[in-house]
Design a protein around this motif. Structure first.
Motif, PDB file in Angstrom:
ATOM      1  N   LYS A   1       9.393 110.720  51.845  1.00  0.00           N
ATOM      2  CA  LYS A   1       9.927 111.781  52.794  1.00  0.00           C
ATOM      3  C   LYS A   1      11.176 111.658  53.567  1.00  0.00           C
ATOM      4  CE  LYS A   1       8.166 115.153  54.882  1.00  0.00           C
ATOM      5  NZ  LYS A   1       7.326 116.074  55.018  1.00  0.00           N
ATOM      6  N   GLY A   2      12.343 111.731  53.271  1.00  0.00           N
ATOM      7  CA  GLY A   2      13.557 111.254  54.076  1.00  0.00           C
ATOM      8  C   GLY A   2      14.252 109.159  53.343  1.00  0.00           C
ATOM      9  N   ILE A   3      13.452 109.285  52.384  1.00  0.00           N
ATOM     10  CA  ILE A   3      13.649 107.687  51.579  1.00  0.00           C
ATOM     11  C   ILE A   3      15.354 107.997  51.336  1.00  0.00           C
ATOM     12  CG2 ILE A   3      13.659 107.828  49.492  1.00  0.00           C
ATOM     13  CD1 ILE A   3      12.361 105.322  49.014  1.00  0.00           C
ATOM     14  N   GLU A   4      15.909 109.280  51.401  1.00  0.00           N
ATOM     15  CA  GLU A   4      17.219 108.687  50.444  1.00  0.00           C
ATOM     16  C   GLU A   4      18.334 107.912  51.562  1.00  0.00           C
ATOM     17  OE1 GLU A   4      15.732 112.458  49.350  1.00  0.00           O
ATOM     18  OE2 GLU A   4      15.240 111.598  50.866  1.00  0.00           O
ATOM     19  N   SER A   5      17.969 107.910  53.285  1.00  0.00           N
ATOM     20  CA  SER A   5      18.572 107.517  54.296  1.00  0.00           C
ATOM     21  C   SER A   5      18.576 106.680  54.495  1.00  0.00           C
ATOM     22  CB  SER A   5      18.098 108.499  55.993  1.00  0.00           C
ATOM     23  OG  SER A   5      18.938 107.481  56.347  1.00  0.00           O
ATOM     24  N   PRO A   6      17.353 106.021  54.189  1.00  0.00           N
ATOM     25  CA  PRO A   6      17.368 104.455  53.979  1.00  0.00           C
ATOM     26  C   PRO A   6      17.265 103.612  53.180  1.00  0.00           C
ATOM     27  CG  PRO A   6      15.101 104.830  54.174  1.00  0.00           C
ATOM     28  CD  PRO A   6      16.185 106.385  54.747  1.00  0.00           C
ATOM     29  N   PHE A   7      17.835 104.192  51.735  1.00  0.00           N
ATOM     30  CA  PHE A   7      17.482 103.989  50.607  1.00  0.00           C
ATOM     31  C   PHE A   7      19.449 103.937  49.917  1.00  0.00           C
ATOM     32  CE2 PHE A   7      18.328 104.234  45.910  1.00  0.00           C
ATOM     33  CZ  PHE A   7      17.856 102.901  45.265  1.00  0.00           C
ATOM     34  N   MET A   8      20.119 104.710  51.105  1.00  0.00           N
ATOM     35  CA  MET A   8      21.683 104.401  50.877  1.00  0.00           C
ATOM     36  C   MET A   8      22.102 103.789  51.508  1.00  0.00           C
ATOM     37  SD  MET A   8      22.722 108.022  49.823  1.00  0.00           S
ATOM     38  CE  MET A   8      22.142 109.366  51.299  1.00  0.00           C
ATOM     39  N   ALA A   9      21.485 103.742  53.192  1.00  0.00           N
ATOM     40  CA  ALA A   9      21.746 103.169  53.998  1.00  0.00           C
ATOM     41  C   ALA A   9      21.170 101.523  54.510  1.00  0.00           C
ATOM     42  CB  ALA A   9      21.196 103.862  55.444  1.00  0.00           C
ATOM     43  N   TYR A  10      19.830 101.263  53.769  1.00  0.00           N
ATOM     44  CA  TYR A  10      19.083 100.075  54.009  1.00  0.00           C
ATOM     45  C   TYR A  10      19.914  98.887  53.080  1.00  0.00           C
ATOM     46  CZ  TYR A  10      15.437  96.795  55.016  1.00  0.00           C
ATOM     47  OH  TYR A  10      14.747  96.023  55.851  1.00  0.00           O
ATOM     48  N   GLY A  11      20.642  99.438  51.772  1.00  0.00           N
ATOM     49  CA  GLY A  11      21.521  98.643  51.035  1.00  0.00           C
ATOM     50  C   GLY A  11      22.611  98.466  52.213  1.00  0.00           C
ATOM     51  N   ILE A  12      23.223  99.139  52.041  1.00  0.00           N
ATOM     52  CA  ILE A  12      25.047  98.719  52.738  1.00  0.00           C
ATOM     53  C   ILE A  12      24.533  97.471  53.871  1.00  0.00           C
ATOM     54  CG2 ILE A  12      26.084  99.947  54.243  1.00  0.00           C
ATOM     55  CD1 ILE A  12      26.095 102.438  52.093  1.00  0.00           C
ATOM     56  N   ILE A  13      23.522  97.857  54.829  1.00  0.00           N
ATOM     57  CA  ILE A  13      22.345  97.498  55.521  1.00  0.00           C
ATOM     58  C   ILE A  13      22.193  95.787  55.113  1.00  0.00           C
ATOM     59  CG2 ILE A  13      20.720  96.438  57.997  1.00  0.00           C
ATOM     60  CD1 ILE A  13      20.412 100.236  57.690  1.00  0.00           C
ATOM     61  N   LYS A  14      21.220  95.893  54.460  1.00  0.00           N
ATOM     62  CA  LYS A  14      20.776  94.395  53.842  1.00  0.00           C
ATOM     63  C   LYS A  14      21.873  93.225  53.354  1.00  0.00           C
ATOM     64  CE  LYS A  14      16.644  93.543  55.507  1.00  0.00           C
ATOM     65  NZ  LYS A  14      16.978  92.733  56.677  1.00  0.00           N
TER      66      LYS A  14
ATOM     67  N   ALA B   1      21.038 105.882  60.805  1.00  0.00           N
ATOM     68  CA  ALA B   1      20.683 106.114  59.969  1.00  0.00           C
ATOM     69  C   ALA B   1      19.060 105.830  60.156  1.00  0.00           C
ATOM     70  CB  ALA B   1      20.429 104.564  58.532  1.00  0.00           C
ATOM     71  N   ASP B   2      18.547 105.318  60.866  1.00  0.00           N
ATOM     72  CA  ASP B   2      17.104 105.456  61.754  1.00  0.00           C
ATOM     73  C   ASP B   2      17.059 106.770  62.668  1.00  0.00           C
ATOM     74  OD1 ASP B   2      15.655 103.040  60.679  1.00  0.00           O
ATOM     75  OD2 ASP B   2      15.977 101.955  62.699  1.00  0.00           O
ATOM     76  N   ARG B   3      17.943 107.564  62.655  1.00  0.00           N
ATOM     77  CA  ARG B   3      18.081 108.255  63.472  1.00  0.00           C
ATOM     78  C   ARG B   3      17.546 109.729  62.183  1.00  0.00           C
ATOM     79  NH1 ARG B   3      17.481 112.617  66.770  1.00  0.00           N
ATOM     80  NH2 ARG B   3      19.311 114.024  67.669  1.00  0.00           N
ATOM     81  N   VAL B   4      18.897 109.651  61.592  1.00  0.00           N
ATOM     82  CA  VAL B   4      17.723 110.464  59.847  1.00  0.00           C
ATOM     83  C   VAL B   4      16.176 110.620  59.663  1.00  0.00           C
ATOM     84  CG1 VAL B   4      18.770 111.752  58.003  1.00  0.00           C
ATOM     85  CG2 VAL B   4      20.287 111.269  59.708  1.00  0.00           C
ATOM     86  N   LYS B   5      16.408 109.205  59.353  1.00  0.00           N
ATOM     87  CA  LYS B   5      14.555 108.644  58.973  1.00  0.00           C
ATOM     88  C   LYS B   5      13.325 109.174  59.790  1.00  0.00           C
ATOM     89  CE  LYS B   5      13.446 104.577  59.580  1.00  0.00           C
ATOM     90  NZ  LYS B   5      11.786 104.400  59.598  1.00  0.00           N
ATOM     91  N   VAL B   6      13.498 108.749  61.181  1.00  0.00           N
ATOM     92  CA  VAL B   6      12.989 109.398  62.296  1.00  0.00           C
ATOM     93  C   VAL B   6      12.868 110.750  61.494  1.00  0.00           C
ATOM     94  CG1 VAL B   6      11.965 109.092  64.413  1.00  0.00           C
ATOM     95  CG2 VAL B   6      13.499 107.506  63.863  1.00  0.00           C
ATOM     96  N   ALA B   7      14.005 111.115  61.914  1.00  0.00           N
ATOM     97  CA  ALA B   7      13.503 112.688  62.309  1.00  0.00           C
ATOM     98  C   ALA B   7      13.351 113.328  61.154  1.00  0.00           C
ATOM     99  CB  ALA B   7      15.386 113.490  62.491  1.00  0.00           C
ATOM    100  N   MET B   8      13.284 112.872  59.793  1.00  0.00           N
ATOM    101  CA  MET B   8      12.717 113.069  58.949  1.00  0.00           C
ATOM    102  C   MET B   8      11.194 113.264  58.269  1.00  0.00           C
ATOM    103  SD  MET B   8      14.872 114.901  56.698  1.00  0.00           S
ATOM    104  CE  MET B   8      14.229 114.931  54.865  1.00  0.00           C
ATOM    105  N   GLN B   9      10.663 111.681  59.371  1.00  0.00           N
ATOM    106  CA  GLN B   9       9.326 111.563  58.800  1.00  0.00           C
ATOM    107  C   GLN B   9       8.866 112.102  60.075  1.00  0.00           C
ATOM    108  OE1 GLN B   9      10.228 107.247  59.025  1.00  0.00           O
ATOM    109  NE2 GLN B   9       9.749 107.338  56.894  1.00  0.00           N
ATOM    110  N   VAL B  10       9.192 112.593  61.190  1.00  0.00           N
ATOM    111  CA  VAL B  10       8.288 113.084  62.314  1.00  0.00           C
ATOM    112  C   VAL B  10       7.442 114.713  62.104  1.00  0.00           C
ATOM    113  CG1 VAL B  10       9.308 111.558  63.896  1.00  0.00           C
ATOM    114  CG2 VAL B  10       9.812 113.824  63.453  1.00  0.00           C
ATOM    115  N   GLU B  11       6.033 114.855  62.381  1.00  0.00           N
ATOM    116  CA  GLU B  11       5.881 115.798  62.103  1.00  0.00           C
ATOM    117  C   GLU B  11       6.559 116.847  62.850  1.00  0.00           C
ATOM    118  OE1 GLU B  11       0.959 115.975  61.558  1.00  0.00           O
ATOM    119  OE2 GLU B  11       1.725 114.773  63.033  1.00  0.00           O
ATOM    120  N   GLY B  12       6.108 117.853  62.216  1.00  0.00           N
ATOM    121  CA  GLY B  12       6.224 119.493  62.505  1.00  0.00           C
ATOM    122  C   GLY B  12       7.282 119.815  61.632  1.00  0.00           C
ATOM    123  N   ALA B  13       7.800 121.362  61.452  1.00  0.00           N
ATOM    124  CA  ALA B  13       8.392 122.345  61.186  1.00  0.00           C
ATOM    125  C   ALA B  13      10.297 122.085  61.285  1.00  0.00           C
ATOM    126  CB  ALA B  13       8.938 123.765  61.239  1.00  0.00           C
TER     127      ALA B  13
END
Length: 293
Positions: free
Chosen positions: A67-80, A130-142
């Motif tokens: 869940k939320g992999i799209e953000s780091p997948f798109m961003a992590y390639g750019i980050i690295k 990218a981390d802001r979006v990833k964390v928002a997607m990964q934490v529990e809750g509606a």
């Protein structure tokens, strides 16, 4: 003297190698990252790591690990691409200043560390949001969003880019984590290459050795900065109301004790081995393919 076109080509080569390595690495290690974020956000209330993994699998399904992999997948390639690109080109500038050829030049540990610091600082521009979006997607809750792009759009629409709750929330904490981390990261890898004998038939390190050294570098780079990563995750959690690093540190330690700053470290070290091993191996093989190494 290197021509402008050759300089641009060398610059691009580092970026492409980082892009390939980053995308492969994040795909391999992302499920462990999801578990780590859950553990970090729950703090001392978190059940054991394997229980967290079991709960995600049974209650939310296997797909929730990604869940939320799209953000780091798109961003992590750019980050690295950014970190390896900046690192490689800073090292190239040191080499040019020395007047030595790439076959002869051996950067000092201080030069490697400074290049890593520059790489970490540059990557924060992408890593923070990218981390802001990833964390928002990964934490529990509606959540009022269903995917990476809708999450980013929601944060921007509701809070803007640079406001207290905006897309760049937690970026300063990301900078404080990534600058020293990247300095340690490259020093461990390059030092490991000097210490470990090369087992390849061509006199160079094998892909397995690259993976091992890359994993070692990734794990080692987390040890001095992991508490900052805990604080960054908590600050970027949409359910939190921390005002900054100091506020988050004081409130977290006061409520849960100092060991909360190392909650989830074991899962991060487990994740670092396949993630950064894959990153360095892919980068090094690409650079060899292009004739740069």
């Amino acid at each position: 003297e290197e021509s402008f076109l050759a300089g641009v080509q060398r610059f691009a080569t580092h970026f492409v190698g980082g892009q390939i390595g980053g995308m492969v690495g994040i795909t391999v290690a992302y499920p462990l990252d999801t578990i780590k974020v859950r553990v970090q956000s729950l703090g001392m209330k978190s059940p054991p790591i394997f229980q967290v993994a079991k709960d995600i699998a049974t209650k939310e399904g296997f797909a929730s690990f990604y869940k939320g992999i799209e953000s780091p997948f798109m961003a992590y390639g750019i980050i690295k691409a950014t970190t390896f690109g900046v690192y490689g080109n800073v090292i190239d500038r040191f080499r040019s200043a020395s007047g030595e050829t790439k076959e002869i030049f051996k950067p000092s540990l201080w030069q490697i560390c400074l290049a890593g610091f520059a790489a970490g600082a540059a990557s924060t521009i992408v890593m923070g949001p990218a981390d802001r979006v990833k964390v928002a997607m990964q934490v529990e809750g509606a959540k009022p969003y269903t995917g990476t792009l809708s999450c980013a759009a929601y944060l921007i629409k509701e809070h803007g880019l640079f406001s207290k709750e905006g897309l760049f929330k937690g970026t300063f904490a990301t900078l404080m984590r990534d600058m020293p981390s990247m300095g340690v990261y490259y020093v461990i890898y390059e030092l490991g290459k000097k210490i470990m004998p090369a087992f390849g038939d061509d006199g160079r390190h094998t892909p397995v050795q690259m993976m091992f050294l890359g994993g070692l570098a990734g794990a080692g780079s987390w040890l001095p900065v992991y508490p900052v990563d805990i604080l960054k995750t908590r600050i970027q959690d949409p359910n939190s109301n921390y005002t900054g690093l100091l506020d988050c540190t004081l409130r977290s330690v006061r409520a849960e004790g100092p060991f909360v700053l190392y909650k989830g470290l074991s899962i991060e070290l487990m994740k670092a081995m396949p993630l950064h091993g894959s990153v360095f191996m892919c980068y090094e093989l690409w650079m060899r393919f292009t004739g740069e190494h």
